[in-house]
Design a protein around this motif. Structure first.
Motif, PDB file in Angstrom:
ATOM      1  N   GLY A  70      70.524  71.576  50.768  1.00 35.68           N
ATOM      2  CA  GLY A  70      69.932  71.157  49.510  1.00 35.68           C
ATOM      3  C   GLY A  70      68.635  70.396  49.662  1.00 35.68           C
ATOM      4  N   ILE A  71      68.378  69.857  50.851  1.00 36.58           N
ATOM      5  CA  ILE A  71      67.153  69.085  51.076  1.00 36.58           C
ATOM      6  C   ILE A  71      65.924  69.973  50.989  1.00 36.58           C
ATOM      7  CG2 ILE A  71      65.864  67.770  52.811  1.00 36.58           C
ATOM      8  CD1 ILE A  71      68.557  66.650  53.773  1.00 36.58           C
ATOM      9  N   LEU A  72      65.996  71.158  51.562  1.00 37.27           N
ATOM     10  CA  LEU A  72      64.841  72.056  51.610  1.00 37.27           C
ATOM     11  C   LEU A  72      64.860  73.114  50.510  1.00 37.27           C
ATOM     12  CD1 LEU A  72      64.678  72.517  55.483  1.00 37.27           C
ATOM     13  CD2 LEU A  72      63.215  71.080  54.067  1.00 37.27           C
ATOM     14  N   ALA A  73      65.974  73.238  49.789  1.00 44.07           N
ATOM     15  CA  ALA A  73      66.068  74.216  48.706  1.00 44.07           C
ATOM     16  C   ALA A  73      65.290  73.736  47.477  1.00 44.07           C
ATOM     17  CB  ALA A  73      67.535  74.443  48.344  1.00 44.07           C
ATOM     18  N   PRO A  74      64.854  74.656  46.621  1.00 44.15           N
ATOM     19  CA  PRO A  74      64.213  74.249  45.364  1.00 44.15           C
ATOM     20  C   PRO A  74      65.155  73.389  44.514  1.00 44.15           C
ATOM     21  CG  PRO A  74      63.934  76.609  45.766  1.00 44.15           C
ATOM     22  CD  PRO A  74      64.933  76.126  46.762  1.00 44.15           C
ATOM     23  N   VAL A  75      64.584  72.584  43.621  1.00 43.79           N
ATOM     24  CA  VAL A  75      65.436  71.756  42.779  1.00 43.79           C
ATOM     25  C   VAL A  75      66.273  72.647  41.864  1.00 43.79           C
ATOM     26  CG1 VAL A  75      63.919  69.753  42.819  1.00 43.79           C
ATOM     27  CG2 VAL A  75      63.652  71.461  41.005  1.00 43.79           C
ATOM     28  N   PRO A  76      67.504  72.260  41.593  1.00 42.08           N
ATOM     29  CA  PRO A  76      68.397  73.081  40.774  1.00 42.08           C
ATOM     30  C   PRO A  76      68.102  72.906  39.288  1.00 42.08           C
ATOM     31  CG  PRO A  76      69.496  71.072  41.378  1.00 42.08           C
ATOM     32  CD  PRO A  76      68.166  71.023  42.060  1.00 42.08           C
ATOM     33  N   ARG A  77      68.836  73.641  38.480  1.00 36.05           N
ATOM     34  CA  ARG A  77      68.677  73.522  37.033  1.00 36.05           C
ATOM     35  C   ARG A  77      69.229  72.192  36.528  1.00 36.05           C
ATOM     36  NH1 ARG A  77      71.143  77.774  32.514  1.00 36.05           N
ATOM     37  NH2 ARG A  77      70.202  76.785  30.687  1.00 36.05           N
ATOM     38  N   HIS A  78      70.349  71.751  37.093  1.00 33.83           N
ATOM     39  CA  HIS A  78      70.980  70.487  36.695  1.00 33.83           C
ATOM     40  C   HIS A  78      71.352  69.687  37.934  1.00 33.83           C
ATOM     41  CE1 HIS A  78      71.343  71.570  32.463  1.00 33.83           C
ATOM     42  NE2 HIS A  78      71.817  72.755  32.834  1.00 33.83           N
ATOM     43  N   ALA A  79      71.473  68.373  37.757  1.00 36.61           N
ATOM     44  CA  ALA A  79      71.879  67.511  38.863  1.00 36.61           C
ATOM     45  C   ALA A  79      72.524  66.253  38.312  1.00 36.61           C
ATOM     46  CB  ALA A  79      70.691  67.152  39.743  1.00 36.61           C
ATOM     47  N   ARG A  80      73.303  65.611  39.155  1.00 42.72           N
ATOM     48  CA  ARG A  80      73.867  64.298  38.855  1.00 42.72           C
ATOM     49  C   ARG A  80      73.780  63.477  40.135  1.00 42.72           C
ATOM     50  NH1 ARG A  80      79.556  62.604  35.875  1.00 42.72           N
ATOM     51  NH2 ARG A  80      78.340  63.141  34.029  1.00 42.72           N
ATOM     52  N   TYR A  81      73.209  62.273  39.997  1.00 40.11           N
ATOM     53  CA  TYR A  81      73.075  61.368  41.135  1.00 40.11           C
ATOM     54  C   TYR A  81      74.153  60.295  41.031  1.00 40.11           C
ATOM     55  CZ  TYR A  81      68.377  63.404  41.442  1.00 40.11           C
ATOM     56  OH  TYR A  81      67.309  64.272  41.531  1.00 40.11           O
ATOM     57  N   LEU A  82      74.919  60.141  42.102  1.00 37.13           N
ATOM     58  CA  LEU A  82      75.962  59.130  42.160  1.00 37.13           C
ATOM     59  C   LEU A  82      75.612  58.130  43.256  1.00 37.13           C
ATOM     60  CD1 LEU A  82      79.113  61.480  42.186  1.00 37.13           C
ATOM     61  CD2 LEU A  82      77.953  60.532  40.171  1.00 37.13           C
ATOM     62  N   THR A  83      75.724  56.843  42.951  1.00 38.53           N
ATOM     63  CA  THR A  83      75.593  55.816  43.975  1.00 38.53           C
ATOM     64  C   THR A  83      76.859  54.972  43.985  1.00 38.53           C
ATOM     65  OG1 THR A  83      74.384  54.408  42.404  1.00 38.53           O
ATOM     66  CG2 THR A  83      73.086  55.677  43.986  1.00 38.53           C
ATOM     67  N   PHE A  84      77.174  54.469  45.173  1.00 38.07           N
ATOM     68  CA  PHE A  84      78.425  53.740  45.355  1.00 38.07           C
ATOM     69  C   PHE A  84      78.195  52.463  46.153  1.00 38.07           C
ATOM     70  CE2 PHE A  84      79.518  58.214  44.978  1.00 38.07           C
ATOM     71  CZ  PHE A  84      80.602  58.213  44.108  1.00 38.07           C
ATOM     72  N   GLY A  85      78.977  51.446  45.788  1.00 38.84           N
ATOM     73  CA  GLY A  85      79.096  50.255  46.604  1.00 38.84           C
ATOM     74  C   GLY A  85      80.422  50.284  47.337  1.00 38.84           C
ATOM     75  N   LEU A  86      80.613  49.311  48.214  1.00 39.08           N
ATOM     76  CA  LEU A  86      81.840  49.232  49.006  1.00 39.08           C
ATOM     77  C   LEU A  86      82.821  48.240  48.383  1.00 39.08           C
ATOM     78  CD1 LEU A  86      80.347  49.111  52.602  1.00 39.08           C
ATOM     79  CD2 LEU A  86      81.918  50.863  51.754  1.00 39.08           C
ATOM     80  N   LYS A  87      84.088  48.586  48.389  1.00 42.31           N
ATOM     81  CA  LYS A  87      85.126  47.635  48.002  1.00 42.31           C
ATOM     82  C   LYS A  87      85.365  46.669  49.169  1.00 42.31           C
ATOM     83  CE  LYS A  87      87.527  50.515  44.625  1.00 42.31           C
ATOM     84  NZ  LYS A  87      88.810  51.168  44.243  1.00 42.31           N
TER      85      LYS A  87
END
Length: 293
Positions: A7-24
């Motif tokens: 996915g790093i070198l592929a063209p951007v997709p039609r849709h995306a969702r970015y998730l970020t996480f912290g640690l418990k």
């Protein structure tokens, strides 16, 4: 390169969702990470590991460091570290939503959600201002050289670093600018995407001409517009074999070199900023040997 997350070198997709996480607190993350590694293929889900996670694992990746915080010349660039970053990619928004729930449940024992951003491709790859994003992106073999590590250490070849910022646009303010001022803010003509030689030194294209740095500061951009109920902007993502090139670009944008601030800051500003290390893949799963997993 076969070891890089596709996915790093592929063209951007039609849709995306970015998730970020912290640690418990007081929960070892190894089991959850192994489960994610077996699921994320690097194509539909690009994964990045942050400094907070590596610190908890007592591991180190050379080059990964905290995101810089700049404040001055009337602008501020925040540093908002996160333990883990997932870029979910696809053509069907519903499928991405369901896949994100699977990942969140998989990680729930050791990680907690710290952010969710909905993004999409606009036209041929435009920012919401109507200007094309990533015009000067390296392509083909050059993109691999710029974005992907060729380090021969086990678990490092094919890895990458990514700088991620969520920029918040004031589109009403930008729309109120005369067309010439808009063009001079970006440094390109909107109608044909041609660079404007006579644009002022504050123009974004002038401030970030990647070939004007020593060494050259090329990155592979895979940015996408984002929107929620009341706000919109751009999720800026820049991949490189180290964070150095991005950091050089950012330093010049904020005026740290010469006091000249990028004109982008007249209508937009970043609200997050973090670096992540994107491990390589092996046999269609994340290769975490470099961090002992």
């Amino acid at each position: 390169m076969k070891n890089a997350q596709p996915g790093i070198l592929a063209p951007v997709p039609r849709h995306a969702r970015y998730l970020t996480f912290g640690l418990k607190q007081a929960v070892p993350p190894q089991a959850a990470l192994r489960a994610l590694a077996a699921t994320a293929d690097g194509r539909r889900c690009v994964v990045g590991l942050g400094t907070l996670l590596l610190f908890a694992l007592q591991e180190q990746i050379e080059g990964l460091r905290p995101f810089p915080h700049y404040k001055g010349h009337g602008v501020e660039v925040p540093s908002t570290p996160a333990a883990l970053w997932c870029w979910l990619r696809g053509e069907d928004r519903g499928e991405i939503v369901l896949r994100s729930h699977v990942i969140e449940n998989m990680l729930a024992s050791a990680f907690e959600s710290s952010g969710v951003i909905e993004a999409f491709r606009y036209g041929r790859g435009l920012d919401l201002t109507g200007y094309e994003d990533g015009t000067e992106n390296p392509r083909g073999k050059r993109a691999v050289v710029v974005a992907v590590s060729d380090d021969k250490m086990p678990g490092m070849k094919g890895s990458s670093f990514v700088a991620v910022q969520q920029w918040l646009h004031d589109l009403e303010k930008f729309s109120a600018m005369p067309a010439k001022q808009q063009d001079h803010t970006i440094g390109r003509r909107k109608r044909d995407n041609k660079e404007i030689d006579s644009a002022p030194p504050t123009a974004h294209v002038k401030r970030t001409a990647q070939e004007s740095f020593t060494p050259e500061a090329f990155v592979v951009r895979r940015s996408m517009p984002w929107v929620d109920a009341r706000r919109e902007g751009l999720v800026f993502t820049a991949f490189g074999r180290s964070p150095d090139a991005f950091e050089a670009l950012l330093k010049r944008m904020v005026g740290a070199e010469d006091g000249t601030v990028d004109a982008l800051f007249t209508f937009t500003h970043p609200v997050t900023g973090a670096y992540f290390w994107c491990p390589p893949v092996k046999n269609r799963r994340l290769d975490l040997r470099a961090i002992g997993l």
